[in-house]
Design a protein around this motif. Structure first.
Motif, PDB file in Angstrom:
ATOM      1  N   ARG A 103       0.808  -1.225   0.000  1.00 38.10           N
ATOM      2  CA  ARG A 103       0.000   0.000   0.000  1.00 38.10           C
ATOM      3  C   ARG A 103       0.839   1.273   0.000  1.00 38.10           C
ATOM      4  O   ARG A 103       0.299   2.371   0.007  1.00 38.10           O
ATOM      5  N   ASP A 104       2.150   1.146  -0.011  1.00 36.65           N
ATOM      6  CA  ASP A 104       3.004   2.326   0.041  1.00 36.65           C
ATOM      7  C   ASP A 104       3.222   2.860  -1.379  1.00 36.65           C
ATOM      8  O   ASP A 104       3.987   2.292  -2.161  1.00 36.65           O
ATOM      9  N   ALA A 105       2.556   3.964  -1.680  1.00 41.05           N
ATOM     10  CA  ALA A 105       2.603   4.528  -3.031  1.00 41.05           C
ATOM     11  C   ALA A 105       3.988   5.049  -3.395  1.00 41.05           C
ATOM     12  O   ALA A 105       4.439   4.887  -4.535  1.00 41.05           O
ATOM     13  N   ILE A 106       4.691   5.657  -2.452  1.00 35.63           N
ATOM     14  CA  ILE A 106       6.026   6.195  -2.734  1.00 35.63           C
ATOM     15  C   ILE A 106       6.977   5.055  -3.091  1.00 35.63           C
ATOM     16  O   ILE A 106       7.787   5.167  -4.012  1.00 35.63           O
ATOM     17  N   LEU A 107       6.871   3.961  -2.375  1.00 37.22           N
ATOM     18  CA  LEU A 107       7.703   2.793  -2.648  1.00 37.22           C
ATOM     19  C   LEU A 107       7.439   2.266  -4.055  1.00 37.22           C
ATOM     20  O   LEU A 107       8.373   1.997  -4.823  1.00 37.22           O
ATOM     21  N   THR A 108       6.167   2.145  -4.419  1.00 41.42           N
ATOM     22  CA  THR A 108       5.797   1.653  -5.748  1.00 41.42           C
ATOM     23  C   THR A 108       6.254   2.626  -6.830  1.00 41.42           C
ATOM     24  O   THR A 108       6.730   2.213  -7.888  1.00 41.42           O
ATOM     25  N   LEU A 109       6.160   3.911  -6.562  1.00 40.40           N
ATOM     26  CA  LEU A 109       6.634   4.927  -7.498  1.00 40.40           C
ATOM     27  C   LEU A 109       8.144   4.796  -7.689  1.00 40.40           C
ATOM     28  O   LEU A 109       8.653   4.842  -8.816  1.00 40.40           O
ATOM     29  N   GLU A 129       0.912   2.955 -12.775  1.00 36.58           N
ATOM     30  CA  GLU A 129      -0.544   2.777 -12.781  1.00 36.58           C
ATOM     31  C   GLU A 129      -1.034   2.280 -11.417  1.00 36.58           C
ATOM     32  O   GLU A 129      -2.105   2.672 -10.952  1.00 36.58           O
ATOM     33  N   GLN A 130      -0.248   1.425 -10.784  1.00 40.60           N
ATOM     34  CA  GLN A 130      -0.596   0.945  -9.443  1.00 40.60           C
ATOM     35  C   GLN A 130      -0.610   2.097  -8.444  1.00 40.60           C
ATOM     36  O   GLN A 130      -1.454   2.160  -7.559  1.00 40.60           O
ATOM     37  N   VAL A 131       0.320   3.023  -8.598  1.00 43.09           N
ATOM     38  CA  VAL A 131       0.371   4.180  -7.704  1.00 43.09           C
ATOM     39  C   VAL A 131      -0.908   4.994  -7.819  1.00 43.09           C
ATOM     40  O   VAL A 131      -1.436   5.486  -6.818  1.00 43.09           O
ATOM     41  N   LEU A 132      -1.426   5.107  -9.034  1.00 41.89           N
ATOM     42  CA  LEU A 132      -2.658   5.881  -9.230  1.00 41.89           C
ATOM     43  C   LEU A 132      -3.850   5.254  -8.509  1.00 41.89           C
ATOM     44  O   LEU A 132      -4.831   5.932  -8.237  1.00 41.89           O
ATOM     45  N   LYS A 133      -3.754   3.973  -8.173  1.00 42.90           N
ATOM     46  CA  LYS A 133      -4.825   3.307  -7.430  1.00 42.90           C
ATOM     47  C   LYS A 133      -4.697   3.544  -5.928  1.00 42.90           C
ATOM     48  O   LYS A 133      -5.600   3.203  -5.171  1.00 42.90           O
ATOM     49  N   SER A 134      -3.577   4.131  -5.510  1.00 41.21           N
ATOM     50  CA  SER A 134      -3.338   4.435  -4.097  1.00 41.21           C
ATOM     51  C   SER A 134      -3.749   5.875  -3.821  1.00 41.21           C
ATOM     52  O   SER A 134      -3.871   6.679  -4.742  1.00 41.21           O
ATOM     53  N   PRO A 135      -3.943   6.222  -2.554  1.00 45.90           N
ATOM     54  CA  PRO A 135      -4.248   7.627  -2.237  1.00 45.90           C
ATOM     55  C   PRO A 135      -3.126   8.545  -2.735  1.00 45.90           C
ATOM     56  O   PRO A 135      -1.943   8.231  -2.566  1.00 45.90           O
ATOM     57  N   HIS A 136      -3.522   9.650  -3.376  1.00 47.17           N
ATOM     58  CA  HIS A 136      -2.546  10.597  -3.902  1.00 47.17           C
ATOM     59  C   HIS A 136      -3.228  11.945  -4.139  1.00 47.17           C
ATOM     60  O   HIS A 136      -4.444  12.040  -4.166  1.00 47.17           O
ATOM     61  N   THR A 137      -2.389  12.967  -4.315  1.00 46.19           N
ATOM     62  CA  THR A 137      -2.903  14.306  -4.600  1.00 46.19           C
ATOM     63  C   THR A 137      -3.017  14.482  -6.111  1.00 46.19           C
ATOM     64  O   THR A 137      -2.489  13.690  -6.890  1.00 46.19           O
ATOM     65  N   SER A 138      -3.664  15.545  -6.531  1.00 45.10           N
ATOM     66  CA  SER A 138      -3.791  15.795  -7.973  1.00 45.10           C
ATOM     67  C   SER A 138      -2.423  16.113  -8.580  1.00 45.10           C
ATOM     68  O   SER A 138      -2.150  15.731  -9.724  1.00 45.10           O
ATOM     69  N   ASP A 139      -1.530  16.790  -7.833  1.00 44.67           N
ATOM     70  CA  ASP A 139      -0.186  17.059  -8.334  1.00 44.67           C
ATOM     71  C   ASP A 139       0.581  15.752  -8.530  1.00 44.67           C
ATOM     72  O   ASP A 139       1.291  15.582  -9.524  1.00 44.67           O
ATOM     73  N   GLN A 140       0.437  14.832  -7.571  1.00 45.93           N
ATOM     74  CA  GLN A 140       1.097  13.534  -7.717  1.00 45.93           C
ATOM     75  C   GLN A 140       0.541  12.787  -8.925  1.00 45.93           C
ATOM     76  O   GLN A 140       1.295  12.165  -9.675  1.00 45.93           O
ATOM     77  N   ALA A 141      -0.767  12.856  -9.134  1.00 47.04           N
ATOM     78  CA  ALA A 141      -1.379  12.177 -10.285  1.00 47.04           C
ATOM     79  C   ALA A 141      -0.822  12.730 -11.592  1.00 47.04           C
ATOM     80  O   ALA A 141      -0.522  11.967 -12.518  1.00 47.04           O
ATOM     81  N   THR A 142      -0.666  14.046 -11.679  1.00 48.53           N
ATOM     82  CA  THR A 142      -0.111  14.665 -12.883  1.00 48.53           C
ATOM     83  C   THR A 142       1.314  14.169 -13.126  1.00 48.53           C
ATOM     84  O   THR A 142       1.665  13.806 -14.252  1.00 48.53           O
TER      85      THR A 142
END
Length: 167
Positions: A103-109, A129-142
């Motif tokens: 569940r760690d988005a930074i790790l997956t990124l 793409e997996q990171v986008l399924k984790s909680p993130h901000t709109s800046d992170q999504a961009t």
């Protein structure tokens, strides 16, 4: 969580100090709470950013002793592998870490970026793409969408120019 710890006043202050970006403040934080892995990791990050690799290695070793197999320990080991010019070792460490901490988005990124370094754009895109399924901000999504596009472009370029993929 591996375990919960009741912090004393010095550890609480150290924990707050460790979030500051100043290397000297993070060193103070470590003196206040030398047994807290998050404080060691934040010091490791500051030392690495300052180019103090030998000291960062020492802190990484202490972190591994405090929290073997922990998220921050594994992340520090992977960062040192990258510093040593060994993205394959960093990839192995991060792949193991993602299994333990899915569940760690930074790790997956970070794993996605390492896949890019290893010329594995398809795996990089899947990580992003997996990171986008984790909680993130709109800046992170961009930022992530840009990385996905970049990986797809690299993958297409590899196919067109028949660039060999590393194993």
């Amino acid at each position: 969580h591996k375990k919960f710890t009741v912090l004393n006043d010095a550890q609480v202050v150290g924990l707050h100090f460790s979030a500051w970006t100043s290397l000297e403040v993070r060193r103070c934080a470590e003196r206040l709470a030398p047994s807290l892995p998050v404080i060691k990791y934040n010091l490791f990050v500051a030392l690495s950013a300052a180019g103090l690799t030998n000291e960062a290695r020492r802190v990484s070793s202490e972190l591994e002793t405090l929290d073997p197999g922990g998220l921050n320990s594994m992340t520090a080991q992977a960062q040192l592998a990258l510093y040593d010019g060994d993205p394959s070792r960093a990839k192995r460490i991060l792949e193991s870490a993602v299994v333990l901490y899915p569940r760690d988005a930074i790790l997956t990124l970070t794993l996605g970026r390492v896949y890019d370094l290893c010329a594995e754009p398809e795996l990089a895109a899947k990580s992003y793409e997996q990171v986008l399924k984790s909680p993130h901000t709109s800046d992170q999504a961009t930022e992530i969408e840009h990385l996905i596009t970049s990986s797809a472009s690299q993958s297409k370029n590899n196919a067109e120019h028949k660039i060999p993929q590393k194993n």
